[in-house]
Write a protein that holds these residues in place. Structure first.
Motif, mmCIF file in Angstrom:
data_model
loop_
_atom_site.group_PDB
_atom_site.id
_atom_site.type_symbol
_atom_site.label_atom_id
_atom_site.label_comp_id
_atom_site.label_asym_id
_atom_site.label_seq_id
_atom_site.Cartn_x
_atom_site.Cartn_y
_atom_site.Cartn_z
ATOM 1 N N TRP A 93 0.825 -1.306 0.055
ATOM 2 C CA TRP A 93 -0.015 -0.097 -0.025
ATOM 3 C C TRP A 93 0.848 1.216 0.110
ATOM 4 N N SER A 94 1.159 1.834 -1.194
ATOM 5 C CA SER A 94 1.992 2.770 -1.319
ATOM 6 C C SER A 94 1.473 4.355 -1.065
ATOM 7 N N ARG A 95 0.299 4.400 -0.730
ATOM 8 C CA ARG A 95 -0.217 5.691 -0.339
ATOM 9 C C ARG A 95 0.387 6.427 0.738
ATOM 10 N N LYS A 96 0.716 7.763 0.440
ATOM 11 C CA LYS A 96 1.175 8.570 1.456
ATOM 12 C C LYS A 96 -0.040 9.173 2.348
ATOM 13 N N THR A 97 -1.082 9.417 1.657
ATOM 14 C CA THR A 97 -2.264 10.325 2.259
ATOM 15 C C THR A 97 -3.757 9.737 1.640
ATOM 16 N N LEU A 98 -4.681 9.828 2.324
ATOM 17 C CA LEU A 98 -5.804 9.719 2.108
ATOM 18 C C LEU A 98 -6.956 10.925 2.250
ATOM 19 N N ARG A 99 -7.634 11.197 1.026
ATOM 20 C CA ARG A 99 -8.437 12.451 1.353
ATOM 21 C C ARG A 99 -9.879 12.286 1.219
ATOM 22 N N LEU A 100 -10.697 12.854 2.091
ATOM 23 C CA LEU A 100 -12.329 12.578 2.155
ATOM 24 C C LEU A 100 -12.776 13.173 0.775
ATOM 25 N N SER A 101 -12.057 13.807 0.069
ATOM 26 C CA SER A 101 -12.653 14.274 -1.261
ATOM 27 C C SER A 101 -12.777 13.496 -2.353
ATOM 28 N N GLU A 102 -11.676 12.225 -2.094
ATOM 29 C CA GLU A 102 -11.653 11.377 -2.980
ATOM 30 C C GLU A 102 -12.957 10.649 -3.117
ATOM 31 N N SER A 103 -13.926 10.657 -2.239
ATOM 32 C CA SER A 103 -15.133 10.102 -2.191
ATOM 33 C C SER A 103 -16.144 10.803 -2.714
ATOM 34 N N PHE A 104 -15.824 12.257 -2.843
ATOM 35 C CA PHE A 104 -17.055 12.993 -3.334
ATOM 36 C C PHE A 104 -17.508 12.628 -4.819
ATOM 37 N N LEU A 105 -18.868 12.667 -5.141
ATOM 38 C CA LEU A 105 -19.291 12.424 -6.370
ATOM 39 C C LEU A 105 -19.183 13.563 -7.391
ATOM 40 N N ALA A 106 -19.025 14.911 -6.680
ATOM 41 C CA ALA A 106 -18.875 15.940 -7.558
ATOM 42 C C ALA A 106 -17.741 16.751 -7.079
ATOM 43 N N GLU A 107 -17.125 17.751 -7.760
ATOM 44 C CA GLU A 107 -16.001 18.720 -7.367
ATOM 45 C C GLU A 107 -16.457 19.533 -6.158
ATOM 46 N N PRO A 108 -15.794 19.488 -5.087
ATOM 47 C CA PRO A 108 -16.468 20.303 -3.822
ATOM 48 C C PRO A 108 -16.320 21.563 -4.211
ATOM 49 N N LYS A 109 -17.368 22.449 -3.582
ATOM 50 C CA LYS A 109 -17.381 23.799 -3.739
ATOM 51 C C LYS A 109 -16.642 24.449 -2.413
ATOM 52 N N GLU A 110 -16.634 25.672 -2.485
ATOM 53 C CA GLU A 110 -15.761 26.500 -1.291
ATOM 54 C C GLU A 110 -16.365 26.213 -0.115
ATOM 55 N N ASN A 111 -17.560 25.931 0.321
ATOM 56 C CA ASN A 111 -18.053 25.785 1.649
ATOM 57 C C ASN A 111 -18.445 24.241 1.725
ATOM 58 N N SER A 112 -17.539 23.269 1.045
ATOM 59 C CA SER A 112 -17.335 21.971 1.511
ATOM 60 C C SER A 112 -16.498 21.642 2.609
ATOM 61 N N LEU A 113 -15.945 20.570 2.654
ATOM 62 C CA LEU A 113 -14.909 20.253 3.776
ATOM 63 C C LEU A 113 -13.981 19.455 3.194
ATOM 64 N N GLU A 114 -12.729 19.078 3.847
ATOM 65 C CA GLU A 114 -11.885 18.028 3.528
ATOM 66 C C GLU A 114 -11.246 17.579 4.896
ATOM 67 N N LEU A 115 -10.690 16.591 4.656
ATOM 68 C CA LEU A 115 -10.124 15.669 5.661
ATOM 69 C C LEU A 115 -8.783 14.988 5.321
ATOM 70 N N VAL A 116 -7.666 14.980 5.677
ATOM 71 C CA VAL A 116 -6.472 14.375 5.187
ATOM 72 C C VAL A 116 -5.879 13.256 6.151
ATOM 73 N N VAL A 117 -5.804 12.029 5.830
ATOM 74 C CA VAL A 117 -5.296 11.103 6.640
ATOM 75 C C VAL A 117 -3.892 10.887 6.146
ATOM 76 N N ASN A 118 -2.747 10.968 7.047
ATOM 77 C CA ASN A 118 -1.524 10.533 6.911
ATOM 78 C C ASN A 118 -1.158 9.069 7.003
ATOM 79 N N LEU A 119 -0.707 8.195 6.222
ATOM 80 C CA LEU A 119 -0.657 6.901 6.091
ATOM 81 C C LEU A 119 0.721 6.312 6.661
#
Length: 293
Positions: free
Chosen positions: A127-153
């Motif tokens: 598993w070569s990932r360095k980070t995982l992002r919540l936005s990778e699960s979004f079905l559409a491009e997030p707008k400014e008033n959305s959110l992000e959560l980044v997990v370091n692996l």
């Protein structure tokens, strides 16, 4: 077949880094993954979620450092791209606990420690990932008033060139212990008890988490010896019970056999010194049911 050491590796991680009597291990872990150099006596408060109502939605390890940083982490033995979504639920519940109901619904701004998210990977797949992002699960491009959560692996599989492992003797010892077990299993034909004993002795001889292994040898051996996961064991017994019940014309044997096996597994884990809340999380039994065993 799935990796059968899922529960044992995670239990060992939690046991090693979440001891109220040894908070310096958590500080050491934090220094390793952030590059900080905080002293061992730095103020630390554990905030790991423990709630019988949400047994299946508790995180593995979280703590607050110096009232400033909220460190939230999971120990993962399989690849899972949904860790950010899980962390979102964990941090929501944790911040609610920290703020309290009055603070949460009051008119004044509530201040809280800045969250940081980590997943410690101990699986066998690459598993070569360095980070995982919540936005990778979004079905559409997030707008400014959305959110992000980044997990370091953080990959904890033993690698002599790993800078993080070299910065933390406890992480190195944890990684080396799992490494020695796998190496010994391959060499001795699969004798788990012998592999554990040999690996523990090797780590102690190398001075790796020797004090931890000395103090918690019974718990460590118990965790690692129960190699097969509760889920797999229950599935095996459920299939056996189902076959017996079908032959006798009684389908109820399936569920009763699985339930009885869960109780037997929980009893064995309890006798091995596994914390009751960990047993509850992995069997689905209530704390009251486990205490009565």
């Amino acid at each position: 077949m799935r990796n059968r050491s899922v529960i044992t590796r995670i239990q060992l991680f939690v046991c090693c880094f979440q001891s109220p009597r040894e908070p310096q291990r958590a500080i050491e872990l934090y220094n390793a993954v952030t590059g900080e150099n905080l002293p061992p006596d730095t103020e630390l408060t554990y905030t790991t979620l423990k709630n019988a109502i949400y047994i299946d939605r508790n995180n593995d390890l979280s703590f607050v450092v110096n009232d400033r940083y909220l460190v939230m982490s999971e120990c993962q033995s399989t690849i899972n791209m949904n860790i950010p979504m899980r962390c979102l639920g964990y941090v929501n519940r944790t911040l609610e606990n920290l703020a309290g109901r009055e603070g949460l619904y009051g008119r004044h701004l509530v201040k809280f420690p800045a969250p940081e998210f980590y997943v410690f990977y101990v699986g066998m797949e690459a598993w070569s990932r360095k980070t995982l992002r919540l936005s990778e699960s979004f079905l559409a491009e997030p707008k400014e008033n959305s959110l992000e959560l980044v997990v370091n692996l953080i990959n904890l599989n033993y690698n002599k060139d790993s800078e993080i492992l070299q910065r933390s003797p406890s992480l190195l010892g944890y990684s080396k212990l799992l490494y020695h077990i796998q190496e010994e299993l391959g060499a001795n034909g699969g004798d788990l008890k012998q592999a554990i004993d040999t690996a523990v002795k090797a780590c102690m001889d190398e001075g790796l988490i020797a004090d931890f292994l000395h103090k918690h040898s019974r718990e460590v051996t118990g965790m690692l010896f129960h190699e097969i996961t509760v889920e797999e064991f229950a599935e095996i017994r459920a299939r056996e019970a189902y076959a017996d019940g079908e032959k006798a014309g009684r389908e109820e044997g399936r569920s009763e056999g699985a339930a009885q096996e869960k109780r037997e597994i929980a009893k064995n884990l309890k006798n091995s010194g596994i914390p009751i809340n960990v047993i509850a999380k992995n069997t689905g039994l209530t704390l009251e049911e486990i205490e009565a065993l």
